[in-house]
Each structure stands twice: as structure tokens, then as C-alpha cells.
Design a protein around this motif. Structure first.
Motif, PDB file in Angstrom:
ATOM      1  N   ILE A  88       0.907  -1.167   0.046  1.00  0.00           N
ATOM      2  CA  ILE A  88      -0.044   0.101  -0.042  1.00  0.00           C
ATOM      3  C   ILE A  88       0.916   1.338   0.159  1.00  0.00           C
ATOM      4  CG2 ILE A  88      -0.290   0.170   2.647  1.00  0.00           C
ATOM      5  CD1 ILE A  88      -2.977   1.062   1.851  1.00  0.00           C
ATOM      6  N   ASN A  89       1.975   1.212   0.694  1.00  0.00           N
ATOM      7  CA  ASN A  89       2.888   2.431   0.519  1.00  0.00           C
ATOM      8  C   ASN A  89       3.368   2.624  -0.808  1.00  0.00           C
ATOM      9  OD1 ASN A  89       2.794   3.033   3.607  1.00  0.00           O
ATOM     10  ND2 ASN A  89       4.465   1.091   3.867  1.00  0.00           N
ATOM     11  N   THR A  90       3.542   1.723  -1.670  1.00  0.00           N
ATOM     12  CA  THR A  90       3.927   1.926  -2.969  1.00  0.00           C
ATOM     13  C   THR A  90       2.858   2.605  -3.677  1.00  0.00           C
ATOM     14  OG1 THR A  90       5.759  -0.057  -2.700  1.00  0.00           O
ATOM     15  CG2 THR A  90       5.051   0.889  -4.895  1.00  0.00           C
ATOM     16  N   ALA A  91       1.742   1.766  -3.495  1.00  0.00           N
ATOM     17  CA  ALA A  91       0.630   2.332  -4.224  1.00  0.00           C
ATOM     18  C   ALA A  91       0.496   3.975  -3.935  1.00  0.00           C
ATOM     19  CB  ALA A  91      -0.676   1.640  -3.596  1.00  0.00           C
ATOM     20  N   ASN A  92       0.280   4.186  -2.619  1.00  0.00           N
ATOM     21  CA  ASN A  92       0.303   5.551  -1.998  1.00  0.00           C
ATOM     22  C   ASN A  92       1.097   6.443  -2.614  1.00  0.00           C
ATOM     23  OD1 ASN A  92      -2.089   5.837  -0.572  1.00  0.00           O
ATOM     24  ND2 ASN A  92      -0.842   5.054   1.248  1.00  0.00           N
ATOM     25  N   LYS A  93       2.561   6.075  -3.169  1.00  0.00           N
ATOM     26  CA  LYS A  93       3.690   6.850  -3.824  1.00  0.00           C
ATOM     27  C   LYS A  93       3.288   7.004  -5.292  1.00  0.00           C
ATOM     28  CE  LYS A  93       8.672   6.746  -4.477  1.00  0.00           C
ATOM     29  NZ  LYS A  93       8.461   7.116  -5.839  1.00  0.00           N
ATOM     30  N   TRP A  94       2.821   5.960  -5.899  1.00  0.00           N
ATOM     31  CA  TRP A  94       2.451   6.139  -7.420  1.00  0.00           C
ATOM     32  C   TRP A  94       1.149   7.123  -7.601  1.00  0.00           C
ATOM     33  CZ3 TRP A  94       2.193   0.107  -8.624  1.00  0.00           C
ATOM     34  CH2 TRP A  94       3.533  -0.297  -9.092  1.00  0.00           C
ATOM     35  N   LEU A  95       0.248   7.017  -6.786  1.00  0.00           N
ATOM     36  CA  LEU A  95      -0.950   7.998  -6.610  1.00  0.00           C
ATOM     37  C   LEU A  95      -0.483   9.385  -6.374  1.00  0.00           C
ATOM     38  CD1 LEU A  95      -3.703   5.815  -5.496  1.00  0.00           C
ATOM     39  CD2 LEU A  95      -3.821   7.216  -7.562  1.00  0.00           C
ATOM     40  N   SER A  96       0.656   9.603  -5.455  1.00  0.00           N
ATOM     41  CA  SER A  96       1.126  10.887  -5.100  1.00  0.00           C
ATOM     42  C   SER A  96       1.995  11.599  -5.853  1.00  0.00           C
ATOM     43  CB  SER A  96       1.961  10.940  -3.802  1.00  0.00           C
ATOM     44  OG  SER A  96       3.340  10.219  -4.163  1.00  0.00           O
ATOM     45  N   GLU A  97       2.324  10.763  -7.232  1.00  0.00           N
ATOM     46  CA  GLU A  97       3.207  11.104  -8.024  1.00  0.00           C
ATOM     47  C   GLU A  97       2.288  11.070  -9.626  1.00  0.00           C
ATOM     48  OE1 GLU A  97       6.318   8.546  -8.154  1.00  0.00           O
ATOM     49  OE2 GLU A  97       7.416   9.376  -6.634  1.00  0.00           O
ATOM     50  N   ILE A  98       1.034  10.766  -9.528  1.00  0.00           N
ATOM     51  CA  ILE A  98       0.072  10.953 -10.715  1.00  0.00           C
ATOM     52  C   ILE A  98       0.285  12.182 -11.420  1.00  0.00           C
ATOM     53  CG2 ILE A  98      -1.959  11.849  -9.641  1.00  0.00           C
ATOM     54  CD1 ILE A  98      -3.433   9.229 -11.486  1.00  0.00           C
ATOM     55  N   ASN A  99       0.316  12.094 -12.883  1.00  0.00           N
ATOM     56  CA  ASN A  99       0.693  13.225 -13.857  1.00  0.00           C
ATOM     57  C   ASN A  99      -0.068  13.228 -15.031  1.00  0.00           C
ATOM     58  OD1 ASN A  99       1.893  15.758 -14.685  1.00  0.00           O
ATOM     59  ND2 ASN A  99       3.553  14.494 -15.729  1.00  0.00           N
ATOM     60  N   ILE A 100      -1.275  13.723 -15.128  1.00  0.00           N
ATOM     61  CA  ILE A 100      -2.173  13.569 -16.350  1.00  0.00           C
ATOM     62  C   ILE A 100      -2.418  14.967 -16.897  1.00  0.00           C
ATOM     63  CG2 ILE A 100      -4.196  12.445 -17.232  1.00  0.00           C
ATOM     64  CD1 ILE A 100      -4.172  10.403 -15.179  1.00  0.00           C
ATOM     65  N   TYR A 101      -2.378  15.314 -18.027  1.00  0.00           N
ATOM     66  CA  TYR A 101      -2.782  16.539 -18.749  1.00  0.00           C
ATOM     67  C   TYR A 101      -3.979  16.098 -19.849  1.00  0.00           C
ATOM     68  CZ  TYR A 101       1.589  18.564 -17.098  1.00  0.00           C
ATOM     69  OH  TYR A 101       2.522  19.074 -16.328  1.00  0.00           O
ATOM     70  N   ALA A 102      -5.042  16.614 -19.224  1.00  0.00           N
ATOM     71  CA  ALA A 102      -6.089  16.502 -20.245  1.00  0.00           C
ATOM     72  C   ALA A 102      -6.616  17.462 -20.888  1.00  0.00           C
ATOM     73  CB  ALA A 102      -7.269  15.960 -19.232  1.00  0.00           C
ATOM     74  N   SER A 103      -6.721  17.676 -22.186  1.00  0.00           N
ATOM     75  CA  SER A 103      -7.161  18.644 -22.986  1.00  0.00           C
ATOM     76  C   SER A 103      -8.357  18.331 -24.077  1.00  0.00           C
ATOM     77  CB  SER A 103      -6.126  19.100 -23.725  1.00  0.00           C
ATOM     78  OG  SER A 103      -5.408  18.232 -24.775  1.00  0.00           O
ATOM     79  N   CYS A 104      -9.075  19.415 -24.445  1.00  0.00           N
ATOM     80  CA  CYS A 104     -10.296  19.224 -25.353  1.00  0.00           C
ATOM     81  C   CYS A 104      -9.793  20.022 -26.422  1.00  0.00           C
ATOM     82  CB  CYS A 104     -11.527  19.730 -24.453  1.00  0.00           C
ATOM     83  SG  CYS A 104     -12.980  19.424 -25.607  1.00  0.00           S
ATOM     84  N   PHE A 105     -10.248  19.265 -27.739  1.00  0.00           N
ATOM     85  CA  PHE A 105      -9.776  20.108 -29.074  1.00  0.00           C
ATOM     86  C   PHE A 105     -10.516  19.846 -29.830  1.00  0.00           C
ATOM     87  CE2 PHE A 105      -7.663  16.047 -28.788  1.00  0.00           C
ATOM     88  CZ  PHE A 105      -7.751  15.683 -30.213  1.00  0.00           C
TER      89      PHE A 105
END
Length: 319
Positions: free
Chosen positions: A179-196
């Protein structure tokens, strides 16, 4: 003798294949059809009972508009509702603020379930995925039976083919039971969403695929490079069950990060390099027989029991 014409033709085919691979929005480049029960047995059931580590996700219809996306990113109208720029950066702050904005949702979770903050998002994301249906995670399972049941849904009539995604783990670095690794991965989540305006990009794609000019292909490659920042997705598998239902369904979560989402599309190439992925399109004609197989071999995984663990165990006792 190898002619210049043949060499030119091979170069064109290579460029065309690369374009198709880079534009594989819905994993069609790795899709296979299952039209007979014999194929189903040989391709899927034998693999399931082998020693390989597979993960499964079922979809009720083979629809090109149904993309492998977390629930948080599926509704672009809602995603950009308060954003005139049509651009959103989704990170740990965004996710935490999103749950904080849902009335007393976060307050109730902290009081009754677990304390969460921006560095410990996994429990609330897992809870939200199953009970609120909005999270940055995608459901998969280690068992083929519940994934097929989610696709079949105990229906009597099948108007469309169903889909079964099968992921084979390549590297333990992309998988965790901690779970600590899962929390780390989520704390570093990086998504850019755009509408075109999709029409602009579709016009370029159509022109390139119908034009045999290498120069046009190079221009299109430059166009892809411009779209493709930040990089195409990385994928992580989280195998940390948080509730009885998840344990019963043998559930795991797929998390996508470090990518740019264009409307509801993204390039899948990186994910397909991290995992051995096959998108099986299963003929609707054999779906009734697959349904019978589940009821015969694993009746506790029938669709009506997937969210009712108590009844599933009662069924198991009866069997």
C-alpha cells in the motif's frame, strides 16, 4: 536483385505501420477475434490455468468509443465544466481537492474508514472506484470468471460482441502488493487532459493514410511529436485489496500516469511495451455458451453475485 521500387515500398509500409501503431487509441493493434468455443478454450481458458500471471477486464460491447480509461476521465463535459481553457492538470492535489468538493464525502470517509491526505490517496480512490464510481483507477481482476461475468451481465440476448482485455505482467517494477508503494504512485500521478476539435486531427490522419508521399508521413510524424508532450502513458498494477468485495472478485487496479489525454483518447504504445496486452473480441454467438460455462464451473461468480459476497458464499455451499 532488390530494386529501388521494392525498397521504397518497404519504407512506405514501415511508415504506415508506425503511424497505425502510434495511433492505436483503443488497442486495436493487439486485438484478436474469438469466434468459436474451441478458440475460446485454446486462447483464453488454457492460458488462465497456466502458470503465467494474467489480469483481466471484461467490457459488455466492442465499441470504438469505449476506451480503457479511469472513471474520473471518461466524462469530458464534466471534466472541463468549470474550465474555459479546456485544459486540466490531474495530479494528487487535483484528486484530493475533487473528493474534498463532494459535500461531506471526504469528511465521512475520514471519520468512518481511514484518514487520507494527498500522500495517502489509495484507500479513498479504491473506495470511490467501487462505491462512488469516480476514481483515477481502472478495474481488473486476477480471475477470468468475474471479468467475463461483468461483460456478459447474465443477459439472455447478445446484440454485440463482448471484449476481454488480457494483460500479462512483464516487469515486477510495474506491479505492487504494498500500500505504501500504491500511495507513492498516486502521489506522483501526472495527467494532462485537453479538449480540442477532433475534426482537425482526423483530417490530417485521413490525408496521411490516403497519401503515399513520404514527405506527408514525415509532416504527420512531426504533428504527432507536437501532440505527444508530455509523454505517452506509463501503467502500474496495484494488487492491494481494501474490502471484502475486492478480495472476492480478486480485483486489482490499473493506474495510468505521465500522459496527455486528448478528449478521451491517448496513445497506447508505452502500455503495450510495459505489458503483454491482448484485446480479445468475443463473438456474440458463443456468449450464451460461455455464460453456461460460468454457471457450471464457477456459479458464485455469476453476475448477480459479484457485489453480493454473502449470497455468493451461500451459492458455493449449495454447489
Amino acid at each position: 536483385m532488390f530494386s529501388a521500387k521494392e525498397h521504397f515500398k518497404q519504407r512506405l509500409e514501415a511508415v504506415s505501420n508506425k503511424i497505425n501503431t502510434d495511433l492505436d487509441f483503443d488497442f486495436s493493434a493487439v486485438s484478436k477475434r474469438i469466434d468459436t468455443l474451441e478458440q475460446f478454450e485454446n486462447e483464453l481458458m488454457q492460458g488462465y490455468y497456466s502458470s503465467k500471471q494474467f489480469f483481466y477486464r471484461g467490457e459488455r460491447t466492442n465499441d470504438t468509443n469505449r476506451h480503457l480509461l479511469p472513471t474520473m476521465l471518461r466524462n469530458t463535459a464534466e471534466l472541463f465544466e468549470d474550465n474555459e481553457l479546456g485544459f486540466v492538470h490531474i495530479d494528487a492535489d487535483y484528486i484530493y481537492d475533487y473528493y474534498s468538493s463532494l459535500g461531506s464525502f471526504l469528511e465521512l470517509f475520514n471519520k468512518t474508514m481511514d484518514k487520507t491526505d494527498k500522500n495517502s490517496l489509495y484507500n479513498i480512490c479504491a473506495f470511490a472506484q467501487h462505491y462512488y464510481h469516480k476514481s483515477p483507477l481502472i478495474d481488473f481482476t486476477k480471475s477470468i470468471y468475474p471479468s467475463l461475468s461483468f461483460a456478459l451481465k447474465d443477459r439472455d440476448i447478445f446484440d454485440d460482441d463482448i471484449v476481454l482485455y488480457v494483460l500479462e505482467l512483464k516487469s515486477k517494477e510495474d506491479y505492487t502488493t504494498d500500500i505504501n508503494t500504491a500511495n507513492k504512485w498516486l502521489s506522483e500521478i501526472n495527467i494532462y487532459a485537453s479538449c480540442f476539435e477532433e475534426a482537425d486531427v482526423k483530417a490530417v490522419i485521413k490525408e496521411v493514410l490516403s497519401n503515399k508521399s513520404l514527405d506527408m508521413s514525415k509532416d504527420f510524424k512531426r504533428h504527432i511529436d507536437q501532440l505527444n508532450t508530455p509523454p505517452i502513458p506509463k501503467a502500474k498494477l496495484i494488487d492491494v485489496p481494501t474490502n471484502t468485495r475486492m478480495k472476492f472478485q480478486q480485483g486489482v487496479f490499473l493506474m495510468l500516469t505521465d500522459f496527455h489525454l486528448y478528449n478521451v483518447r491517448y496513445f497506447t504504445k508505452n502500455i503495450r511495451e510495459q505489458f503483454e496486452i491482448t484485446k480479445y473480441i468475443i463473438n456474440k454467438e458463443i456468449c450464451p455458451e460461455i455464460l453456461k460455462m460460468i454457471k457450471r464451473d464457477a456459479p458464485w461468480y455469476s453476475y448477480k453475485y459479484l457485489t453480493d459476497v454473502e449470497s455468493a458464499f451461500k451459492k458455493a455451499v449449495e454447489e
